[in-house]
Design an enzyme around this catalytic site. Structure first.
Site, PDB file in Angstrom:
ATOM      1  CB  SER A 191      -0.899   0.015   1.245  1.00  0.00           C
ATOM      2  OG  SER A 191      -1.531   1.274   1.412  1.00  0.00           O
ATOM      3  CE1 TYR A 220      -3.666  -1.990   5.807  1.00  0.00           C
ATOM      4  CE2 TYR A 220      -3.178   0.276   5.195  1.00  0.00           C
ATOM      5  CZ  TYR A 220      -3.511  -1.014   4.839  1.00  0.00           C
ATOM      6  OH  TYR A 220      -3.688  -1.334   3.517  1.00  0.00           O
TER       7      TYR A 220
END
Length: 247
Positions: free
Chosen positions: A146, A159
Site C-alpha cells: 500500500s 496499518y
C-alpha cells in the site's frame, strides 16, 4: 493478454476485493486458482463458481494466514489439487480504523493482530509455497502492499507501519529466494472496495484531489499484479498504482 495456461496460483484473501479481481484475472489467462479465505467462505465459493462458469479451474481453500500450521496445510492442499504451484499472490490483509494521532488507541492487541496477518502471514505463505514454486522453474510471488507503507498515512498508524514492513519483506524475500523465485509488490493507493462502505462521500472527495481524479479499481490492481508476474527480469520492486497521489 498474457497466457498462463498450465500455471497454478494461490491467492490469499482471494474471495473479495482485490483478491477476487486477481483470482478472476489469473483464471481468465488460463491459470488454475486456489482461492484462499479465512472468514469469507461464501464470497470465496462464489468466486470459484464464477471462474468455473467461465470455463476455468478453481478451488476454495480455508486458512488463517496468521497461523503457520494452517498456511502449510493450505499450500500443500493447493499444490496437490492443482498439480503444483507457480504463483503466490499475498493479498490477505486487515486494518483497524484509528486516528493517526491517537497513539493511546494503538494498543498491543492492534499491533499484534495487524502484524500477525499483514506481515507474518505473508512470510508464512511465502515460506510454505516456496518449495512448490521452486519446482515450477519460474515461480513468482506478488505481495499486495500500500502507499501507506511509503507515506506513513493510512487507516491507522499500525496499518501503515505493517505495510512498510511488507515492502521491506518483498525486498528481503527477493534476495532470499533468487534466482528460482521472483518477488515483487503492488502498492495501490485508495481502491474502490468494500473498505469504503459507508465512506463513499469521503472516497469521492479524495478522488477529486487526485491528479487523475479517480479511485483505482480492484481490476486495475489485478492487471498490475498479473503484469508483475509476467516480468521475468523484475524482482524486489515495489510498484505504485495510486492515480498520481504520491508523485
Amino acid at each position: 493478454m498474457m497466457n498462463l495456461k498450465g500455471k497454478s496460483a494461490l491467492v490469499t484473501g482471494g474471495g473479495t476485493g482485490i483478491g477476487r479481481a486477481v483470482s478472476l484475472a489469473l483464471a481468465d489467462r488460463g491459470a488454475a486458482v486456489a482461492v484462499n479465505y479465512s472468514r469469507s467462505r461464501a464470497e470465496a465459493e462464489e468466486t470459484v463458481r464464477e471462474i468455473v462458469e467461465r470455463g476455468g479451474r478453481a478451488i476454495a481453500v480455508r486458512a488463517d494466514v496468521s497461523i503457520d500450521a494452517e498456511v502449510r496445510e493450505m499450500a500443500a492442499a493447493a499444490a496437490e489439487a492443482l498439480g503444483g504451484l507457480d504463483i503466490l499472490v499475498n493479498n490477505a490483509s486487515i486494518t483497524r480504523h484509528i486516528a493517526l494521532d491517537d497513539l493511546e488507541a494503538a494498543e498491543d492487541e492492534v499491533w499484534d493482530t495487524l502484524f500477525a496477518v499483514n506481515v507474518k502471514g505473508m512470510f508464512y505463505c511465502a515460506r510454505a509455497a516456496a518449495p512448490f514454486l521452486k519446482r515450477s522453474g519460474q515461480g513468482a510471488i506478488v505481495n499486495v502492499g500500500s502507499i501507506a507503507g511509503s507515506t506513513g498515512l493510512g487507516s491507522s498508524l499500525p496499518y501503515a507501519v505493517s505495510k512498510s514492513a511488507v515492502h521491506g519483506l518483498t525486498r528481503s524475500l527477493a534476495r532470499a529466494l533468487a534466482p528460482d523465485i521472483r518477488v515483487s509488490c503492488a502498492a495501490p493507493g485508495a481502491v474502490e472496495t468494500r473498505w469504503w462502505a459507508g465512506r463513499e462521500e469521503r472516497m469521492r472527495q479524495l478522488a477529486g484531489h487526485l491528479p487523475l481524479q479517480r479511485i483505482t479499481t480492484p481490476e486495475e490492481v489485478a492487471e498490475l499484479v498479473v503484469t508483475l508476474i509476467g516480468l521475468e527480469s523484475m524482482t524486489g520492486q515495489v510498484v505504485t498504482l495510486d492515480g498520481g497521489q504520491t508523485m
